[in-house]
Design an enzyme around this catalytic site. Structure first.
Site, PDB file in Angstrom:
ATOM      1  N   GLU A 260      -6.286  39.853  -9.691  1.00 10.71           N
ATOM      2  CA  GLU A 260      -5.677  38.789  -9.197  1.00 10.71           C
ATOM      3  C   GLU A 260      -5.819  37.535  -9.885  1.00 10.71           C
ATOM      4  O   GLU A 260      -6.852  37.181 -10.601  1.00 10.71           O
ATOM      5  CB  GLU A 260      -6.459  38.491  -7.900  1.00 10.71           C
ATOM      6  CG  GLU A 260      -6.294  39.625  -6.648  1.00 10.71           C
ATOM      7  CD  GLU A 260      -6.746  39.445  -5.467  1.00 10.71           C
ATOM      8  OE1 GLU A 260      -7.278  38.316  -5.073  1.00 10.71           O
ATOM      9  OE2 GLU A 260      -6.606  40.029  -4.448  1.00 10.71           O
ATOM     10  N   HIS A 278      -2.925  37.134  -1.600  1.00 11.93           N
ATOM     11  CA  HIS A 278      -4.381  36.958  -0.953  1.00 11.93           C
ATOM     12  C   HIS A 278      -4.226  35.918   0.078  1.00 11.93           C
ATOM     13  O   HIS A 278      -5.079  34.894  -0.340  1.00 11.93           O
ATOM     14  CB  HIS A 278      -5.383  36.886  -1.990  1.00 11.93           C
ATOM     15  CG  HIS A 278      -6.857  37.195  -1.650  1.00 11.93           C
ATOM     16  ND1 HIS A 278      -7.703  37.631  -2.570  1.00 11.93           N
ATOM     17  CD2 HIS A 278      -7.396  37.028  -0.610  1.00 11.93           C
ATOM     18  CE1 HIS A 278      -8.982  38.004  -1.923  1.00 11.93           C
ATOM     19  NE2 HIS A 278      -8.750  37.709  -0.573  1.00 11.93           N
TER      20      HIS A 278
HETATM   21  P1  NAD Z   1     -17.298  44.098   8.063  1.00 12.07           P
HETATM   22  O1  NAD Z   1     -18.546  44.393   7.269  1.00 12.07           O
HETATM   23  O2  NAD Z   1     -17.285  43.746   9.478  1.00 12.07           O
HETATM   24  O3  NAD Z   1     -16.722  45.705   8.243  1.00 12.07           O
HETATM   25  C1  NAD Z   1     -16.585  46.686   7.195  1.00 12.07           C
HETATM   26  C2  NAD Z   1     -16.457  47.865   7.954  1.00 12.07           C
HETATM   27  O4  NAD Z   1     -16.177  48.897   6.934  1.00 12.07           O
HETATM   28  C3  NAD Z   1     -17.660  48.396   8.388  1.00 12.07           C
HETATM   29  O5  NAD Z   1     -17.769  48.816   9.769  1.00 12.07           O
HETATM   30  C4  NAD Z   1     -18.313  49.607   7.616  1.00 12.07           C
HETATM   31  O6  NAD Z   1     -18.924  50.490   8.436  1.00 12.07           O
HETATM   32  C5  NAD Z   1     -16.924  50.117   7.220  1.00 12.07           C
HETATM   33  N1  NAD Z   1     -17.053  50.848   6.023  1.00 12.07           N
HETATM   34  C6  NAD Z   1     -18.104  50.759   4.944  1.00 12.07           C
HETATM   35  N2  NAD Z   1     -17.749  51.687   4.170  1.00 12.07           N
HETATM   36  C7  NAD Z   1     -16.800  52.503   4.296  1.00 12.07           C
HETATM   37  C8  NAD Z   1     -16.254  53.883   4.009  1.00 12.07           C
HETATM   38  N3  NAD Z   1     -16.743  54.341   2.915  1.00 12.07           N
HETATM   39  N4  NAD Z   1     -15.412  54.141   4.896  1.00 12.07           N
HETATM   40  C9  NAD Z   1     -14.787  53.744   6.007  1.00 12.07           C
HETATM   41  N5  NAD Z   1     -15.497  52.623   6.393  1.00 12.07           N
HETATM   42  C10 NAD Z   1     -16.366  52.056   5.593  1.00 12.07           C
HETATM   43  O7  NAD Z   1     -16.051  43.490   7.369  1.00 12.07           O
HETATM   44  P2  NAD Z   1     -14.820  42.611   7.763  1.00 12.07           P
HETATM   45  O8  NAD Z   1     -15.327  41.296   8.103  1.00 12.07           O
HETATM   46  O9  NAD Z   1     -14.469  43.395   8.760  1.00 12.07           O
HETATM   47  O10 NAD Z   1     -14.293  42.548   6.239  1.00 12.07           O
HETATM   48  C11 NAD Z   1     -13.541  43.820   5.688  1.00 12.07           C
HETATM   49  C12 NAD Z   1     -13.159  43.462   4.233  1.00 12.07           C
HETATM   50  O11 NAD Z   1     -12.198  42.620   4.310  1.00 12.07           O
HETATM   51  C13 NAD Z   1     -14.205  42.515   3.446  1.00 12.07           C
HETATM   52  O12 NAD Z   1     -15.280  43.206   2.847  1.00 12.07           O
HETATM   53  C14 NAD Z   1     -13.256  41.636   2.419  1.00 12.07           C
HETATM   54  O13 NAD Z   1     -13.236  42.442   1.458  1.00 12.07           O
HETATM   55  C15 NAD Z   1     -11.991  41.886   3.087  1.00 12.07           C
HETATM   56  N6  NAD Z   1     -11.493  40.459   3.663  1.00 12.07           N
HETATM   57  C16 NAD Z   1     -10.212  40.143   3.048  1.00 12.07           C
HETATM   58  C17 NAD Z   1      -9.578  39.043   3.418  1.00 12.07           C
HETATM   59  C18 NAD Z   1      -8.528  38.566   2.769  1.00 12.07           C
HETATM   60  O14 NAD Z   1      -8.280  37.153   2.765  1.00 12.07           O
HETATM   61  N7  NAD Z   1      -7.485  39.290   2.456  1.00 12.07           N
HETATM   62  C19 NAD Z   1     -10.482  38.084   4.173  1.00 12.07           C
HETATM   63  C20 NAD Z   1     -11.531  38.663   4.909  1.00 12.07           C
HETATM   64  C21 NAD Z   1     -12.145  39.816   4.530  1.00 12.07           C
HETATM   65  C1  MLT Z   2     -12.767  37.193   1.943  1.00  9.84           C
HETATM   66  O1  MLT Z   2     -13.264  38.172   1.453  1.00  9.84           O
HETATM   67  O2  MLT Z   2     -13.524  36.653   2.916  1.00  9.84           O
HETATM   68  C2  MLT Z   2     -11.613  36.813   1.654  1.00  9.84           C
HETATM   69  O3  MLT Z   2     -11.302  37.372   0.424  1.00  9.84           O
HETATM   70  C3  MLT Z   2     -11.168  35.375   1.809  1.00  9.84           C
HETATM   71  C4  MLT Z   2     -10.940  34.490   0.794  1.00  9.84           C
HETATM   72  O4  MLT Z   2     -11.812  34.133  -0.022  1.00  9.84           O
HETATM   73  O5  MLT Z   2      -9.597  34.163   0.636  1.00  9.84           O
END
Ligand code: NAD
Ligand code: MLT
Length: 526
Positions: A260, A278
C-alpha cells in the site's frame, strides 16, 4: 518532559489529550524510514496508523521509547517481537473503528453484488446500459465469514438482518458462541464451498498470510464473490488475479492490498473487481474514536498508570492485580539475590507458585523475577515486557509451575535455578501480605528481610563461628541490622545471613574468609 511523536494523521482531539497531559507532541507525518531512524531516539511515545512501519531497524534506534500506540486495530506494521525485546509496549485501539469497517465491508459487498461503481462510471460517460449491470440479491444467500471477531460479528448481525444465512470459520470460537449469534461454525473448506459471498476479517499473522490462495479459491462457487477489508496479504493476490481473470469466481471487492499504495494495479483494474484505497476505517466517527482511545492509552502507559490493549504485555483483571501486586517487588528481589549467589551460567529456572497465589495468572511475576535475575549482568534496559524474551535469547529455559496443595505459607514463590555447575533454591513469601521475607534457601529454613546489604555465609556449624563474625563486623564498624541462621543437620555446613547497615569492603571480606570455618561468603546488594 516526555516526548511523543505522531507519525500518521491523528484527529486533533487525540493530540490535545497528549498535550493536556503535559507531553511535548510532534506531528511528523510521512517521515521517511531513514529520517525516523535518526530522530526516534528522542521520543518516549509514538503513535501510528498504517502508513508508518515500525520495523526492527527503527525500533533498534528507539532508545527512549516506552510505547508504540496504533490508532486502529492491525498491529502488523509494528515488529512486535523487536518491540518486546527492547521493552517497548505495543498497543492498539480496538473497537473504535469496528462499525465503520463493518459498514464499509457491507457497502463493498452490495457495491460488488450490484456493480454500482461500474454502473455509475458508465452513466457518467452518458451511457444508459441497463442490461450490462444485472446484479444478484443478498437475500437468502450464504455469507461466509472468516474470522468472527469484532468486525466479523457486526457483519453477521447485518447479514442476518438482510435475510442471509451466515457460515463462519474461526478456530478460536466455540460452537456455543457461534450458535448464540445465530451463525453456523464450519471448516474453511466447507465455508468456501457453500458461500455465495466470502468476507475475511482475521488479523494478518503468520497463520493467516495467504490463507486464501489458489487451492482455496478453487473451492469457491463460480458465482461467488470474495471481499477483503482486513489485510491484503491474507489473500494471495496473484492467485486471486488468475481466479478472477479466468472467471473461476464471479468477482471481488477489495479495500486492502499486500503493498500500500499498490505498485501493480492489474488486480484492481479487472472489471469484476470493486476497489477502495484502505478506506474502511476512514469515517469521522472511527477516526475520532481511535484517536481518543489511543491517546488515552499512550498517556496512561507513559504516566505509569495503566497498560491497556497491549499486544506484548499480560493484561491483568483488577482481582488478579490486587492479589499479585505485592509480589512484584518480592520476586524481583529474589531474582537479584539469587543471581549474586549462583556459580556458573544459568541454564534453567523453575518458578513455583504455591498456595493461594497458584490460582492466579502469574506470568508477570515470573517476568519480575527474571528482570531481577538479569538486571546486574546486562547493560540493556530490562523490564517486565522484555525480561522473559531476553532470558530465552540467552538460552535460559524458564518454567512456571502452580501448585495449590503445598501450603506451608498462605502463598509463596519458590525458585530453582540450575547452572552448569549447581542447583540453588530460594523461597520467598509476604508476611501479613506486605512484609517480604526469604524463608528457605537450599533446603534450609531462614527468615530474611530483603534489605539493601546482605552477607550470605556458609560456615561449619561449630561454637564460636557466630561470635567471630559478630566481632569482625563490629570491629570494622559494620552494624548488623538482622541475622538468620539455619542448618539441615547439626555439625553440618550451616547457612548464616546478615542484614547489614553498610556495605562490606574487600578488607572485611578477606578477614572473614581467612577463618577456616567459613566455607563460602557472598556479599549481596539488592
Ligand atoms: P478481532 O481481533 O476482534 O477479530 C479477529 C478474529 O479473527 C478473531 O475472532 C480470531 O479468533 C480470528 N482469527 C485469528 N486467526 C484466525 C485464523 N487463522 N482463521 C480464522 N480466524 C482467525 O479483530 P477485528 O477488530 O475484527 O479486526 C480484524 C482485522 O481487520 C484487523 O486485524 C485488521 O487487520 C483489519 N481491519 C482493517 C480495517 C480497514 O481499514 N480496512 C479496519 C479495522 C480492522
Ligand atoms: C486498522 O487496522 O484499524 C485499519 O487498518 C484502520 C486504519 O488505520 O485505517
Amino acid at each position: 518532559m516526555l516526548k511523543v511523536i505522531v507519525c500518521d494523521k491523528l484527529s486533533e482531539e487525540g493530540i490535545k489529550i497528549l498535550q493536556d497531559a503535559g507531553f511535548s507532541v510532534d506531528c511528523k507525518y510521512k517521515t521517511p524510514p531513514e529520517e525516523l531512524k535518526k530522530i526516534i531516539g528522542e521520543y518516549h511515545g509514538a503513535i501510528v496508523r498504517s502508513d508508518t512501519k515500525f520495523t526492527r531497524d527503527i525500533i533498534e534506534h528507539a532508545h527512549n521509547l516506552k510505547v508504540i500506540g496504533r490508532a486502529g486495530v492491525g498491529l502488523d506494521n509494528v515488529d512486535i517481537e523487536a518491540a518486546t525485546k527492547k521493552g517497548i509496549i505495543a498497543m492498539n485501539s480496538p473497537g473504535g473503528n469496528t462499525i465503520s469497517t463493518c459498514e464499509h465491508t457491507f457497502a463493498m459487498m452490495l457495491a460488488r453484488a450490484r456493480s454500482i461503481p461500474a454502473a455509475q462510471a458508465s452513466l457518467k460517460q452518458k451511457l444508459w446500459d441497463r442490461s450490462k449491470f444485472k446484479g444478484v440479491e443478498l437475500y437468502s444467500k450464504v455469507l461466509g465469514i472468516v474470522g468472527l471477531g469484532r468486525i466479523g460479528k457486526e457483519m453477521a448481525k447485518r447479514a442476518i438482518a438482510f435475510g442471509m444465512s451466515v457460515h463462519v470459520y474461526d478456530p478460536f470460537i466455540s460452537e456455543e458462541a457461534a450458535e448464540k449469534i445465530g451463525v453456523k461454525l464450519v471448516s474453511l473448506e466447507e465455508l468456501l464451498k457453500c458461500a455465495d459471498f466470502v468476507t475475511v476479517h482475521t488479523p494478518l499473522t503468520e497463520e493467516t498470510k495467504h490463507l486464501i490462495s489458489a487451492k482455496q479459491l478453487a473451492l469457491m462457487k463460480p458465482k461467488a464473490f470474495l471481499i477483503n477489508c482486513a489485510r491484503g496479504e491474507i489473500i494471495d493476490e496473484e492467485a486471486l488475479y488468475n481466479a478472477l481473470k479466468e472467471k473461476k469466481i464471479a468477482g471481488a471487492a477489495l479495500d486492502v492490498y499486500s503493498k500500500e499504495p499498490p505498485v501493480d494495479f492489474k488486480l484492481i483494474e479487472l472489471d469484476n473487481v470493486v476497489a477502495t484505497p484502505h478506506l474502511a476505517a476512514s469515517t469521522e466517527e472511527a477516526q475520532l474514536n481511535v484517536a481518543i482511545e489511543i491517546a488515552q492509552c499512550v498517556k496512561d502507559a507513559l504516566l505509569g498508570k495503566a497498560i491497556r490493549n497491549a499486544a506484548n504485555y499480560v493484561q491483568l483483571d483488577p482481582e488478579t492485580y490486587k492479589m499479585i501486586q505485592p509480589y512484584f517487588a518480592l520476586c524481583e528481589k529474589m531474582g537479584k539475590f539469587i543471581s549474586q549467589l549462583i556459580n556458573g551460567g544459568a541454564k534453567a529456572i523453575k518458578i513455583f507458585y504455591l498456595g493461594e497465589i497458584s490460582a492466579y495468572k502469574v506470568d508477570v511475576l515470573s517476568a519480575a523475577f527474571v528482570k531481577g535475575f538479569l538486571s546486574l549482568s546486562m547493560e540493556q534496559d530490562i523490564n517486565y515486557i522484555n525480561a522473559l524474551e531476553i532470558a530465552k535469547d540467552r538460552g535460559i529455559k524458564i518454567e512456571q509451575i502452580s501448585r495449590r496443595e503445598e501450603e506451608e505459607y498462605v502463598s509463596s514463590v519458590r525458585v530453582v535455578v540450575t547452572t552448569d555447575k549447581e542447583e540453588r533454591t530460594l523461597e520467598g513469601t509476604l508476611f501479613a501480605n506486605k512484609e517480604a521475607r526469604f524463608v528457605m534457601m537450599d533446603g534450609v529454613h531462614i527468615e530474611v528481610a530483603p534489605s539493601e546489604h546482605l552477607l550470605v555465609i556458609n560456615n561449619w556449624d561449630k561454637p564460636g563461628v557466630i561470635g567471630f563474625l559478630g566481632t569482625t563486623l563490629g570491629s570494622n564498624k559494620i552494624n548488623i541490622a538482622g541475622m538468620s541462621l539455619g542448618r539441615k543437620t547439626p555439625k553440618d555446613i550451616a547457612l548464616t545471613i546478615f542484614n547489614l547497615d553498610n556495605p562490606l569492603n574487600e578488607k572485611v571480606i578477606k578477614e572473614i574468609s581467612s577463618n577456616r570455618d567459613i566455607v563460602s561468603l557472598k556479599s549481596v546488594r539488592l
